[in-house]
Motif scaffolding. Sequence first.
Motif, mmCIF file in Angstrom:
data_model
loop_
_atom_site.group_PDB
_atom_site.id
_atom_site.type_symbol
_atom_site.label_atom_id
_atom_site.label_comp_id
_atom_site.label_asym_id
_atom_site.label_seq_id
_atom_site.Cartn_x
_atom_site.Cartn_y
_atom_site.Cartn_z
ATOM 1 N N UNK A 151 0.798 -1.226 0.000
ATOM 2 C CA UNK A 151 0.000 0.000 0.000
ATOM 3 C C UNK A 151 0.834 1.281 0.000
ATOM 4 N N UNK A 152 2.151 1.143 0.082
ATOM 5 C CA UNK A 152 3.001 2.338 0.204
ATOM 6 C C UNK A 152 3.043 3.130 -1.108
ATOM 7 N N UNK A 153 3.238 4.437 -0.952
ATOM 8 C CA UNK A 153 3.301 5.312 -2.137
ATOM 9 C C UNK A 153 4.434 4.891 -3.064
ATOM 10 N N UNK A 154 5.537 4.426 -2.487
ATOM 11 C CA UNK A 154 6.683 4.016 -3.310
ATOM 12 C C UNK A 154 6.320 2.842 -4.220
ATOM 13 N N UNK A 155 5.453 1.959 -3.726
ATOM 14 C CA UNK A 155 5.044 0.808 -4.541
ATOM 15 C C UNK A 155 4.195 1.267 -5.729
ATOM 16 N N UNK A 156 3.328 2.236 -5.476
ATOM 17 C CA UNK A 156 2.511 2.777 -6.578
ATOM 18 C C UNK A 156 3.407 3.430 -7.618
ATOM 19 N N UNK A 157 4.341 4.216 -7.142
ATOM 20 C CA UNK A 157 5.240 4.916 -8.072
ATOM 21 C C UNK A 157 5.996 3.910 -8.924
ATOM 22 N N UNK A 158 6.485 2.867 -8.259
ATOM 23 C CA UNK A 158 7.250 1.858 -8.984
ATOM 24 C C UNK A 158 6.363 1.116 -9.998
ATOM 25 N N UNK A 159 5.102 0.886 -9.601
ATOM 26 C CA UNK A 159 4.170 0.197 -10.507
ATOM 27 C C UNK A 159 3.921 1.033 -11.761
ATOM 28 N N UNK A 160 3.705 2.334 -11.556
ATOM 29 C CA UNK A 160 3.459 3.204 -12.715
ATOM 30 C C UNK A 160 4.716 3.306 -13.582
ATOM 31 N N UNK A 161 5.869 3.319 -12.936
ATOM 32 C CA UNK A 161 7.123 3.376 -13.705
ATOM 33 C C UNK A 161 7.316 2.113 -14.540
ATOM 34 N N UNK A 162 6.842 0.995 -14.010
ATOM 35 C CA UNK A 162 6.981 -0.282 -14.736
ATOM 36 C C UNK A 162 6.003 -0.381 -15.909
ATOM 37 N N UNK A 163 4.939 0.431 -15.855
ATOM 38 C CA UNK A 163 3.992 0.413 -16.977
ATOM 39 C C UNK A 163 2.551 0.156 -16.593
ATOM 40 N N UNK A 164 2.243 0.208 -15.292
ATOM 41 C CA UNK A 164 0.848 0.038 -14.879
ATOM 42 C C UNK A 164 0.049 1.294 -15.234
ATOM 43 N N UNK A 165 -1.232 1.105 -15.551
ATOM 44 C CA UNK A 165 -2.099 2.248 -15.842
ATOM 45 C C UNK A 165 -2.909 2.663 -14.617
ATOM 46 N N UNK A 166 -3.209 1.680 -13.771
ATOM 47 C CA UNK A 166 -3.912 1.966 -12.509
ATOM 48 C C UNK A 166 -3.393 1.018 -11.444
ATOM 49 N N UNK A 167 -3.576 1.413 -10.180
ATOM 50 C CA UNK A 167 -3.046 0.610 -9.074
ATOM 51 C C UNK A 167 -4.104 0.516 -7.987
ATOM 52 N N UNK A 168 -4.418 -0.711 -7.587
ATOM 53 C CA UNK A 168 -5.369 -0.916 -6.488
ATOM 54 C C UNK A 168 -4.712 -1.754 -5.404
ATOM 55 N N UNK A 169 -5.154 -1.534 -4.163
ATOM 56 C CA UNK A 169 -4.622 -2.305 -3.038
ATOM 57 C C UNK A 169 -5.620 -3.405 -2.664
ATOM 58 N N UNK A 170 -5.102 -4.616 -2.485
ATOM 59 C CA UNK A 170 -5.932 -5.750 -2.082
ATOM 60 C C UNK A 170 -6.436 -5.561 -0.655
ATOM 61 N N UNK A 171 -7.529 -6.163 -0.253
ATOM 62 C CA UNK A 171 -8.459 -6.918 -1.098
ATOM 63 C C UNK A 171 -9.381 -5.959 -1.849
ATOM 64 N N UNK A 172 -9.710 -6.334 -3.072
ATOM 65 C CA UNK A 172 -10.509 -5.447 -3.911
ATOM 66 C C UNK A 172 -11.959 -5.912 -3.887
ATOM 67 N N UNK A 173 -12.850 -4.962 -3.723
ATOM 68 C CA UNK A 173 -14.275 -5.309 -3.729
ATOM 69 C C UNK A 173 -14.753 -5.478 -5.179
#
Lengths: 123, 207
Positions: free
Chosen positions: A84-106
């Motif tokens: 859930x950390x901001x750094x993980x989101x940043x890294x995900x977007x840098x890798x090529x993700x378009x959106x980022x959600x934290x589990x568990x997802x409804x």
Amino acid sequence: MKRILIVDDAATVRMYHRIILEGAGYQVLEAINGIEAMEKALQEPFDLYVVDINMPKQDGYGFLSDLRSRDLPQTPALMISTEAAAADRTRAYAAGANLYLVKPVKPDELLVHCRLLLGEVHP
Amino acid sequence: MPLIKQHISKSIEQDQRKRERDCTSLELQLSDPSSAARRWAARDLISCPEATGALVLQLQQEDDSSVREIILTTLTQLGDELAVASLVGYLRSEDVALRNEAIEAMKLLPDEVAPIMGKLLIDPDPDVRISAVNILESLRHRQVEEWLTKVIEEDPHVNVCATAVDLLGEVGTTSAQEALEKLKTRFPDEPYISFAADLALKRIRST
């Protein structure tokens, strides 16, 4: 029918996401890690990838980086992780993700973000 | 051309084997510019019980994943206190690949990991607790179900419980049923928890 590839090493998570997405009329395929996902991505086209981060052999960052570096259609990717950390989101977007959600997802949350990335709804 | 390549490859291999194989030389070769030499050294250090420190040090700076994999395998086989402590340290790494490699290595160390599992499962960092649950996935130890049941009964973090409940669906027995039922009431607003707990209960009841 739009095709979605779920990439997650947890069988229960794949099944949960599959039930939600198939219930909404999508065709769903599965991969258990980044390597298997890349094999499938090279074999057939998808409209959306739903990708976990923590997976053995190749994680979600590695898969997306690899995918984006290839001469393939720039299919949107929704990254879903326990991180859930901001750094993980940043890294995900840098890798090529378009959106980022934290589990568990409804279910509603998963569907609306998939529809958004598939261009079926607009923000 | 393939003959030339084969010849070069054989030369490199012979070169590595010509080097000294005593423990001190092998530790020095861990920082060799050639990744092949580092791989050979990491593999051969299995016969050097005092090499854990050098292996841990190299792992912290090793960029080549194939060398890292062999270092982790050797650390696993050495299995001493320092090796286990280092593997635990990698569970806190920001490097997802290293973290996953450490999890895979620790799965092979049931006797060494068991004494610290209780502590890992109450670590303040939920990501470490999730990693600990992931280690239990194929850790062949008699306490696995007991640990997982305790997690779903007590852990306050939904994703730690979610990871544990997935695993209980595979290894759980009837003794986990009550905890699985209670879990649904602990997280009533999380559809995934209900889904995973029901699936685990279904599997347990059908076996």
